[in-house]
Design a protein around this motif. Structure first.
Motif, PDB file in Angstrom:
ATOM      1  N   HIS A  53      39.906  47.193  58.557  1.00 49.61           N
ATOM      2  CA  HIS A  53      40.736  46.266  57.986  1.00 49.61           C
ATOM      3  C   HIS A  53      40.894  44.755  58.445  1.00 49.61           C
ATOM      4  O   HIS A  53      41.645  44.664  59.427  1.00 49.61           O
ATOM      5  N   GLU A  77      40.142  43.869  50.496  1.00 51.69           N
ATOM      6  CA  GLU A  77      41.456  44.357  50.127  1.00 51.69           C
ATOM      7  C   GLU A  77      41.971  44.122  48.955  1.00 51.69           C
ATOM      8  O   GLU A  77      42.156  42.900  48.616  1.00 51.69           O
ATOM      9  N   HIS A 109      44.114  38.713  60.892  1.00 47.30           N
ATOM     10  CA  HIS A 109      43.976  37.508  60.439  1.00 47.30           C
ATOM     11  C   HIS A 109      43.316  36.509  61.141  1.00 47.30           C
ATOM     12  O   HIS A 109      43.410  35.349  60.653  1.00 47.30           O
TER      13      HIS A 109
HETATM   14 ZN   LIG Z   1      45.345  42.669  55.062  1.00 44.43          ZN
END
Ligand SMILES: [Zn+2]
Ligand SMILES: [Zn+2]
Length: 260
Positions: A9, A73, A218
């Motif tokens: 992820h 995602e 991120h």
């Molecule tokens: Zn995410």
């Protein structure tokens, strides 16, 4: 416990809310000795970024000796578990991570089709909203279109806190775990959101659903930051066999692609 080291992820510059070149992501993953990763950006409606990212990955793969899946995602959009993109889009992806980003079946006052805010939660009881959420997750798991479900319970504590993880009934957790195991859909243990909660993970373990680990980075420095995920899996007594290997993931993806 030595786990298969993965981070499935990861966001980078192709997500509007993230930064980092593809090379920076691979470099960090390689520094942290990960065996494989999936880059899972939020999906813009135009799928051209998939091929751009894939070309970048191809050019870098050898240098970093790392298996890299080009995934996304994708938000679950309704109570039946439908996703925000169509099948042609899904077919291009090496890894589909379905996420509870909106409250399904609850109208939002502000929405541009990608971002949603101000849900009309006061028009429903907590039980009604949690039931809609539960249906949407089970629907996505049974849809044959997803490889893993991300940070279960996330949307219920965003913006307006509808239900904390411990307020989701054990029956719901048990049934989601059972459906995930039956359909070979992986449960993401999300280190940044610290979800699913411990009880939920215990149900997954009991029902035989396999786990995958995600940082939800991120920015490149956070790639492979998996401490919480590893600790909680140790705490609930999960073993190496309970965590998906690259082979398990590839098998799952091939099955999804052939069933679309
Ligand atoms: Zn995410
Ligand atoms: Zn998410």
């Amino acid at each position: 416990m030595t786990l298969p080291l993965m981070d499935i992820h990861i966001h980078n510059k192709y997500s509007l809310d993230a930064k980092g070149s593809t090379e920076e992501v691979l470099k960090e993953a390689s520094l942290k000795n990960l065996d494989f990763i999936a880059i899972t950006n939020h999906v813009p409606p135009d799928p051209t970024w998939i091929n751009k990212l894939r070309r970048e990955v191809e050019g870098l793969r050898r240098r970093y000796e790392l298996e890299v899946l080009v995934g996304a995602e994708i938000g679950i959009k309704d109570e039946k578990g439908g996703l925000f993109v169509d099948e042609t889009y899904l077919k291009q992806l090496d890894f589909v991570l379905a996420a509870d980003h909106i409250l399904p079946g609850v109208p939002y006052r502000n929405s541009d089709g990608i971002y949603f805010s101000d849900p009309a939660v006061e028009d429903y009881t907590k039980e009604e909203i949690v039931e809609k959420w539960f249906n949407s997750v089970v629907g996505a798991i049974e849809s044959r279109r997803v490889d893993a479900v991300a940070h279960l319970g996330w949307v219920l504590v965003q913006e307006r806190i509808v239900a904390k993880p411990e307020e989701i009934s054990l029956e719901y957790k048990e049934e989601i775990a059972e459906k995930a195991a039956e359909n070979s859909v992986f449960i993401e243990v999300n280190a940044s959101a610290q979800l699913p909660d411990e009880d939920f993970l215990r149900q997954c373990l009991r029902k035989g659903a396999k786990f995958v680990l995600g940082s939800d980075a991120h920015e490149p420095a956070l790639v492979g930051e998996l401490d919480w995920a590893i600790k909680i899996l140790e705490k609930i007594g999960a073993s190496k066999e309970d965590v998906a290997t690259l082979e398990d993931v590839l098998k799952r993806v091939a099955r999804r692609k052939s069933s679309i």
